[in-house]
Design an enzyme around this catalytic site. Structure first.
Site, PDB file in Angstrom:
ATOM      1  N   GLU A 286       1.018  -1.265   0.295  1.00  0.00           N
ATOM      2  CA  GLU A 286       0.012  -0.192  -0.183  1.00  0.00           C
ATOM      3  C   GLU A 286       0.765   1.250  -0.058  1.00  0.00           C
ATOM      4  OE1 GLU A 286      -2.969   2.067   3.215  1.00  0.00           O
ATOM      5  OE2 GLU A 286      -1.321   0.357   3.536  1.00  0.00           O
ATOM      6  N   LYS A 350      -9.724   2.104  -3.228  1.00  0.00           N
ATOM      7  CA  LYS A 350     -10.059   1.593  -1.729  1.00  0.00           C
ATOM      8  C   LYS A 350     -11.763   2.005  -1.281  1.00  0.00           C
ATOM      9  CE  LYS A 350      -8.629   1.549   3.132  1.00  0.00           C
ATOM     10  NZ  LYS A 350      -8.108   1.948   4.358  1.00  0.00           N
ATOM     11  N   CYS A 403      -5.813  -2.278   2.745  1.00  0.00           N
ATOM     12  CA  CYS A 403      -5.279  -2.379   3.864  1.00  0.00           C
ATOM     13  C   CYS A 403      -6.597  -2.892   4.454  1.00  0.00           C
ATOM     14  CB  CYS A 403      -4.995  -0.942   4.826  1.00  0.00           C
ATOM     15  SG  CYS A 403      -4.539  -0.629   6.399  1.00  0.00           S
TER      16      CYS A 403
END
Length: 529
Positions: A286, A350, A403
């Site tokens: 990430e 995301k 994440c």
């Protein structure tokens, strides 16, 4: 001896009662990674049952006030559980201590204090139809089931360290999740963990023992059966996971960017060891790219010069959209697919952002008080509208999770072509050498089992690795190690239940437990009456 101990617990009052509840919650947290000592729950939950036994109703008070003593026990238990299970979150604020050190007490104690209200609700619900014997164990399991379900979505949700994870520390004990799902596992785990409370009065002890034997035998037996019939097949491409362990305080230092980027390129171009084939797909963690790729042609050229023909890079990076017309640009936490020509062939943004980390809830009000998100971007990050599979090669599509998106089992649905693997990129360097990265890895590992998909996980400082769809680790790097993982992506697994059936796993279990606990509650009232 147990009867005498339980009697003392039931009769506790004041700070001793609250203190014991905190201690039992803290003890239960050691069932989580990296300790995985699940046997502690066989102590903490029976003591919780006895504490609720002694939660005397406020006679003559209204229905809600009568539940407050039991709710208080649940809150103190939850506070201990979440403080000791989540204290490491405060470590993220030390990265920029000058600006965020003031918030450390809120991270270490404030978040647990909030999450503890879910467990207060659990014990209050249980107390509504509290009975004796096995009935109260079932009531407690129902209460925790509802509380963990609410915790999975209320205020965007934070189901980190759900109780059910304590029952699934190793792959053989993870297989039941394909039948129950995490939410139902929370209920069943509490039943088993709390059942030793029956050793005190021995009421329903035979029924309780039989139920525990049935649940544990099914849990272990199904795991043994499923793993014994599960082949380890490598049908996907050869991948390389790059784990550079870049210190968090260096990641966005302007003077360090070139060195960081050069380190990624050098690790990408390393020759495979032990006779392994050349990787077809390389995966960086990430926000690994310290540039805005669409504004950094030199970075794309560096990637093109490093990749060999036919290789594809999946890299975590920030994506920016500039609407024009004087509007502020929008920033996304993304995964880019980049081919060997240095061309961006796809991207995934995301969907589920971290409150206070990537965006600021109640932004206008909080900014007036000088509060900012930890990862500061102008206006914070923007969430994607939906999740889509990401094409990597003609025959290989992945489910991208960035994440902590991997902690939400109810958010695994996606649009687009079927995925052959989960790709989870993350940066856990925020949390240092603490239990956080281990807990994060475990939850991603369970998503692989539940979805029947292999997991390819790239974390800046670990834990990175390849996990098959049965939760077995094919290869991995330790926390804070520097290196690469070269492995072939395992094949998908056949799930025993279809997607439609899996939607109702929790509700079938929770309804059965509610009916059973109500039956015991009514039996007690009839007997007393």
């Amino acid at each position: 001896m147990i009867q005498r101990l339980a009697g003392k617990v039931i009769l506790l009052s004041g700070w001793r009662r609250a203190g014991l509840a905190v201690l039992m919650g803290a003890l239960a947290s050691f069932a989580l990674p990296p300790y995985d000592f699940f046997a502690v729950c066989l102590v903490s939950f029976p003591v919780l049952v006895w504490l609720i036994d002694g939660a005397v109703d406020n006679a003559g008070a209204g229905p809600i006030r009568r539940l407050l003593p039991a709710a208080a026990i649940g809150w103190w238990f939850g506070f201990g559980y979440f403080v000791f299970g989540l204290w490491w979150i405060g470590n993220a604020l030390l990265v920029d201590a000058e600006n965020f050190a003031w918030a450390i007490p809120f991270a270490i104690f404030g978040l647990p204090a909030f999450l503890a209200f879910f467990y207060a609700l659990a014990t209050a619900l249980a107390r509504l139809f509290w009975s004796d014997g096995i009935g109260r164990v079932l009531a407690l399991a129902f209460g925790f089931g509802i509380a963990e379900w609410l915790r999975s979505f209320v205020l965007t949700g934070f189901p980190w360290n759900a109780i059910g994870y304590a029952a699934m520390p190793v792959p053989v004990l993870m297989q039941s999740s394909v039948i129950t799902g995490l939410l139902a596992m929370n209920v069943l785990a509490v039943i088993v963990f709390a059942m030793p409370a029956l050793l005190v009065d021995r009421r329903d002890i035979k029924t309780g023992l039989a139920l525990v034997i049935l649940l544990v035998s099914a849990h272990v037996g199904y795991g043994v059966y499923r793993l014994s019939t599960a082949p380890i097949e490598a049908k996907g491409p050869q991948v390389r996971i790059v784990q550079p362990s870049i210190a968090q305080d260096l990641k966005w230092e302007a003077t360090a960017r070139k060195d960081i980027f050069a380190k990624y390129l050098a690790m990408t171009s390393e020759a495979p060891k032990d006779g392994k084939p050349r990787p077809q797909v390389i995966i960086w963690p990430e926000t690994s790219v310290p540039y805005i790729l669409t504004k950094a042609p030199e970075a794309l050229k560096g990637i093109a010069d490093t990749l060999q023909d036919g290789q594809v890079l999946l890299a975590g990076a920030i994506r920016v959209e500039e609407p024009g017309g004087g509007e502020e640009p929008l920033y996304y936490n993304s995964i880019f697919a980049i081919d060997s020509n240095g061309e961006i062939t796809g991207a995934a943004d995301k969907v589920h952002l971290v409150p206070f980390g990537e965006y600021l809830p109640f932004e206008k009000m909080l900014r007036r008080f000088g509060v900012n998100e930890v990862v500061e971007m102008p206006g914070g990050f923007t969430a994607a509208a939906s999740r889509r599979s990401l094409p990597v090669t003609d025959a290989f599509n992945v489910l991208p999770l960035i994440c902590y998106e991997a902690i939400f089992p109810a958010e695994m649905s996606y649009q687009g072509p079927p995925a052959a693997a989960i790709v989870n990129v993350t940066n856990d360097a925020w949390y240092g050498d603490t239990p956080g990265p281990y807990q994060h890895f475990r939850q991603a590992q369970l998503r692989a089992v539940e979805q029947g998909l292999p997991l390819v996980r790239a974390a800046n400082n670990g834990l990175s690795g390849v996990v098959d769809p049965y939760g077995r680790i094919i290869d991995a790097l330790a926390l804070n190690a520097v290196g690469v993982v070269d492995a072939a992506v395992p094949a998908k697994a056949q799930l025993p239940l279809g997607e439609a059936a899996r939607r109702y796993q929790f509700w079938v279990v929770i309804c059965l437990v509610l009916i059973a606990s109500l039956a015991y509650f009514l039996r007690r009232r009839t007997r007393v009456g």
